[in-house]
Design a protein around this motif. Sequence first.
Motif, mmCIF file in Angstrom:
data_model
loop_
_atom_site.group_PDB
_atom_site.id
_atom_site.type_symbol
_atom_site.label_atom_id
_atom_site.label_comp_id
_atom_site.label_asym_id
_atom_site.label_seq_id
_atom_site.Cartn_x
_atom_site.Cartn_y
_atom_site.Cartn_z
ATOM 1 N N GLU A 1 0.831 -1.206 0.000
ATOM 2 C CA GLU A 1 0.000 0.000 0.000
ATOM 3 C C GLU A 1 0.864 1.254 0.000
ATOM 4 N N LEU B 1 2.088 1.705 -3.520
ATOM 5 C CA LEU B 1 0.989 2.215 -4.351
ATOM 6 C C LEU B 1 0.796 3.713 -4.126
ATOM 7 N N THR B 2 0.834 4.137 -2.878
ATOM 8 C CA THR B 2 0.684 5.568 -2.571
ATOM 9 C C THR B 2 1.796 6.368 -3.240
ATOM 10 N N GLU C 1 1.125 6.530 -7.007
ATOM 11 C CA GLU C 1 0.023 7.441 -7.342
ATOM 12 C C GLU C 1 0.414 8.901 -7.145
ATOM 13 N N TYR D 1 1.045 -0.529 -11.905
ATOM 14 C CA TYR D 1 -0.158 -0.246 -11.129
ATOM 15 C C TYR D 1 -1.080 -1.466 -11.082
ATOM 16 N N LEU D 2 -1.299 -2.099 -12.234
ATOM 17 C CA LEU D 2 -2.175 -3.274 -12.280
ATOM 18 C C LEU D 2 -1.638 -4.416 -11.423
ATOM 19 N N THR E 1 -1.882 -3.453 -7.618
ATOM 20 C CA THR E 1 -3.236 -3.536 -7.056
ATOM 21 C C THR E 1 -3.687 -4.987 -6.936
ATOM 22 N N ARG E 2 -3.255 -5.855 -7.835
ATOM 23 C CA ARG E 2 -3.577 -7.284 -7.722
ATOM 24 C C ARG E 2 -2.875 -7.883 -6.506
ATOM 25 N N ILE F 1 -2.058 -6.346 -3.800
ATOM 26 C CA ILE F 1 -2.756 -5.839 -2.616
ATOM 27 C C ILE F 1 -4.019 -6.648 -2.364
ATOM 28 N N GLU F 2 -4.779 -6.921 -3.405
ATOM 29 C CA GLU F 2 -5.998 -7.727 -3.250
ATOM 30 C C GLU F 2 -5.675 -9.151 -2.799
#
Length: 190
Positions: free
Chosen positions: A132, A135-136, A139, A156-157, A160-161, A163-164
């Motif tokens: 996270e 990611l921050t 972004e 990014y993709l 985020t995957r 993270i999920e």
Amino acid sequence: MRVLKFAILGLLEQEKMTGYDIAAAFKGALGQFWSAKHSQIYPELKKLAAEELIEFETVIQGEKLEKKLYRLTSKGIRELMDWIQRVEAVNVSNKDEFMLKTYFIAAMDKQEAEQLFSNQLNSRQHKLSELEHILTELETKQKTPIQFSSPEFGHYLVLTRAIEREKGYIQWLKRSLALMGEDRDGGNIV
């Protein structure tokens, strides 16, 4: 299939790199979902050069240090594009040491099992926090919202995957620990 081959070709499609730069990429963003060691990277670079998928120039750094700067050839670009566009079957990783230990949980007492799961939960929560944070940073580095045309869209993709994935793992660990807690006798949970 030599997946490392395509990882290296993909990196070199983005920019010219030295072997050191390639190894560093596997410790950075790429390392979030794929790993490779120096002992794997350099032999692969030799193979790729022999197959004429990459080429290099020797450059001088400082006064004496020589390094090879690799770049894709047109043949390498075609090979990379063929691989990217190839439809593959779903690849499920079958190597998860924690899951192997979980499979043999009956060999542990309840306290050991709860400790194993608690340790894994702490590790996964730490990993989620790191992802996270990355990611921050990604972004905030962008001047515009991330979209397909953004250079960092692929990162990014994947991020985020990841993270999920960690969120799902954490939920499962919490449910499992709750289930262990429901077993007040210390006996079997079925």
